[in-house]
Motif scaffolding. Structure first.
Motif, PDB file in Angstrom:
ATOM      1  N   UNK A  30       0.788  -1.220   0.000  1.00 46.16           N
ATOM      2  CA  UNK A  30       0.000   0.000   0.000  1.00 46.16           C
ATOM      3  C   UNK A  30       0.829   1.284   0.000  1.00 46.16           C
ATOM      4  N   UNK A  31       1.911   1.393   0.793  1.00 40.37           N
ATOM      5  CA  UNK A  31       2.680   2.659   0.766  1.00 40.37           C
ATOM      6  C   UNK A  31       3.149   3.044  -0.632  1.00 40.37           C
ATOM      7  N   UNK A  32       3.579   2.069  -1.420  1.00 39.74           N
ATOM      8  CA  UNK A  32       4.003   2.371  -2.789  1.00 39.74           C
ATOM      9  C   UNK A  32       2.834   2.867  -3.631  1.00 39.74           C
ATOM     10  N   UNK A  33       1.671   2.251  -3.437  1.00 38.92           N
ATOM     11  CA  UNK A  33       0.481   2.653  -4.191  1.00 38.92           C
ATOM     12  C   UNK A  33       0.072   4.079  -3.830  1.00 38.92           C
ATOM     13  N   UNK A  34       0.078   4.402  -2.550  1.00 37.65           N
ATOM     14  CA  UNK A  34      -0.302   5.742  -2.107  1.00 37.65           C
ATOM     15  C   UNK A  34       0.657   6.787  -2.666  1.00 37.65           C
ATOM     16  N   UNK A  35       1.969   6.500  -2.593  1.00 35.84           N
ATOM     17  CA  UNK A  35       2.972   7.437  -3.107  1.00 35.84           C
ATOM     18  C   UNK A  35       2.778   7.687  -4.600  1.00 35.84           C
ATOM     19  N   UNK A  36       2.557   6.599  -5.344  1.00 42.15           N
ATOM     20  CA  UNK A  36       2.361   6.734  -6.790  1.00 42.15           C
ATOM     21  C   UNK A  36       1.061   7.463  -7.100  1.00 42.15           C
ATOM     22  N   UNK A  37       0.016   7.176  -6.332  1.00 41.20           N
ATOM     23  CA  UNK A  37      -1.260   7.861  -6.530  1.00 41.20           C
ATOM     24  C   UNK A  37      -1.094   9.367  -6.417  1.00 41.20           C
ATOM     25  N   UNK A  38      -0.463   9.822  -5.343  1.00 44.97           N
ATOM     26  CA  UNK A  38      -0.319  11.263  -5.148  1.00 44.97           C
ATOM     27  C   UNK A  38       0.607  11.875  -6.195  1.00 44.97           C
ATOM     28  N   UNK A  39       1.626  11.140  -6.635  1.00 42.85           N
ATOM     29  CA  UNK A  39       2.511  11.649  -7.687  1.00 42.85           C
ATOM     30  C   UNK A  39       1.725  11.861  -8.984  1.00 42.85           C
ATOM     31  N   UNK A  40       0.868  10.899  -9.330  1.00 45.46           N
ATOM     32  CA  UNK A  40       0.081  11.009 -10.564  1.00 45.46           C
ATOM     33  C   UNK A  40      -0.977  12.109 -10.443  1.00 45.46           C
ATOM     34  N   UNK A  41      -1.705  12.124  -9.309  1.00 45.80           N
ATOM     35  CA  UNK A  41      -2.783  13.086  -9.134  1.00 45.80           C
ATOM     36  C   UNK A  41      -2.253  14.521  -9.092  1.00 45.80           C
ATOM     37  N   UNK A  42      -1.159  14.749  -8.375  1.00 43.50           N
ATOM     38  CA  UNK A  42      -0.598  16.097  -8.301  1.00 43.50           C
ATOM     39  C   UNK A  42      -0.167  16.583  -9.677  1.00 43.50           C
ATOM     40  N   UNK A  43       0.397  15.680 -10.483  1.00 47.48           N
ATOM     41  CA  UNK A  43       0.808  16.047 -11.840  1.00 47.48           C
ATOM     42  C   UNK A  43      -0.405  16.433 -12.685  1.00 47.48           C
ATOM     43  N   UNK A  44      -1.470  15.649 -12.595  1.00 47.73           N
ATOM     44  CA  UNK A  44      -2.683  15.927 -13.365  1.00 47.73           C
ATOM     45  C   UNK A  44      -3.339  17.226 -12.900  1.00 47.73           C
ATOM     46  N   UNK A  45      -3.422  17.412 -11.581  1.00 46.67           N
ATOM     47  CA  UNK A  45      -4.063  18.620 -11.051  1.00 46.67           C
ATOM     48  C   UNK A  45      -3.228  19.869 -11.341  1.00 46.67           C
TER      49      UNK A  45
END
Length: 331
Positions: A30-45
């Motif tokens: 899960x920690x890897x998934x959360x980190x990747x999620x925020x990296x992708x979302x911040x880039x999109x936003x």
């Protein structure tokens, strides 16, 4: 976005792709998934591109706790290529897996599915974007699909090999607090699936209003009685008002595709064949399989009659049926 033809894979590429898919969908760190999620979302936003989560992370906040193995992001078709490129610039590995509905991006071992067309021809259209919710996730806020749209998407996507979609939708129904009128409106995209889900949910003592089921049933099976106004096909162009008759209005590509599919399905030369139509602003791409060149030419005739001003790329394959090896011709 301009549609691109899917490139066939070699046997070695197909094996590698399936092995990687299995790995991507069985990751549980899960920690890897959360980190990747925020990296992708911040880039999109940061690039002000609309999006919504529609997978395991969304259902965790909307319905029930569930282990998630990847990240599913729903976007507009016109934004998909741009998102892939900005993720690539942030160090993601990218792949245009299927130009009809799905791109992929990886950060380390974590997969991000960039989905721009869901089962049932469901798109991230304006109506869906207007109902997106901002939800908390590990101390930050992200965009999630509305529970009503989530239910419709999951109902349409349910198959024997992925039964979790059905149960994800049931979990959201269990939480209640739904906009039933909006759910009925969105259910038009997969009405029988949603109706089946509602009846099944009620059989499990989930609080689904009976009038909601009745309205869905009437919408599916009793159109003449349930719709007193004249039924107009959704893809049929409305006549222009005289005051604005000289102003050319571009028809949405989704409507163009709908009119073409309707015409192909009603043409007796083509109707029994599985023909796929992709429509961009200026190009129509047709794929599928027929058994004669006359049928392929019939596809050209139908589409050129409807959209003579657009470029047509007929990629329909003519399959020639050969007699079994060793068989003799009857004279």
């Amino acid at each position: 976005m301009a549609y691109k033809q899917k490139v066939p894979l070699s046997r070695e590429q197909e094996i590698y792709q399936k092995e990687r898919d299995f790995h991507d969908h069985n990751l549980t760190h899960l920690p890897d998934i959360v980190t990747t999620l925020f990296a992708a979302i911040e880039t999109i936003e940061d690039n002000q591109i609309p999006y919504a989560l529609i997978g395991g992370i969304a259902v965790k906040e909307l319905g029930r706790p569930r282990v998630t193995h990847d990240i599913d992001i729903f976007v507009r078709p016109d934004d998909a290529d741009n998102i892939l490129e900005i993720l690539k610039a942030k160090g993601f590995e990218i792949e245009r897996r299927d130009p009809f509905w799905l791109y992929k991006a990886w950060k380390g071992d974590v997969l991000v599915d960039v989905i721009f067309r869901s089962c049932g021809d469901i798109y991230f259209e304006e109506e869906v974007r207007a109902h997106v919710r901002r939800i908390p996730y590990y101390g930050k806020f992200v965009n999630a699909i509305s529970p009503e749209d989530f239910i419709v998407i999951k109902s349409a996507a349910h198959q024997e090999d992925n039964p979790h979609h059905w149960h994800d939708a049931l979990a959201v129904l269990t939480q209640g607090n739904l906009d039933w009128d909006y759910l009925i409106k969105r259910a038009r995209l997969s009405p029988r699936r949603v109706l089946s889900l509602m009846i099944y949910a009620q059989s499990n003592d989930i609080a689904v209003p009976t009038d909601m089921i009745q309205k869905l049933y009437k919408a599916v099976f009793e159109h003449p009685h349930y719709m007193p106004e004249q039924l107009t096909h959704p893809y049929r162009q409305k006549p222009k008002v005289a005051e604005f008759a000289d102003i050319e209005e571009r028809e949405p590509t989704l409507y163009t595709k709908g009119r073409i599919m309707e015409a192909l399905a009603s043409d007796e030369r083509i109707a029994e064949h599985d023909i796929k139509v992709l429509v961009s602003e200026t190009v129509i791409v047709v794929k599928g399989e027929v058994f004669t060149y006359e049928q392929k030419n019939a596809v050209n005739e139908v589409i050129q009659r409807l959209q003579p001003e657009m470029e047509l790329k007929n990629q329909v394959y003519v399959r020639t049926l050969m007699p079994p090896e060793g068989s003799e011709a009857i004279s």
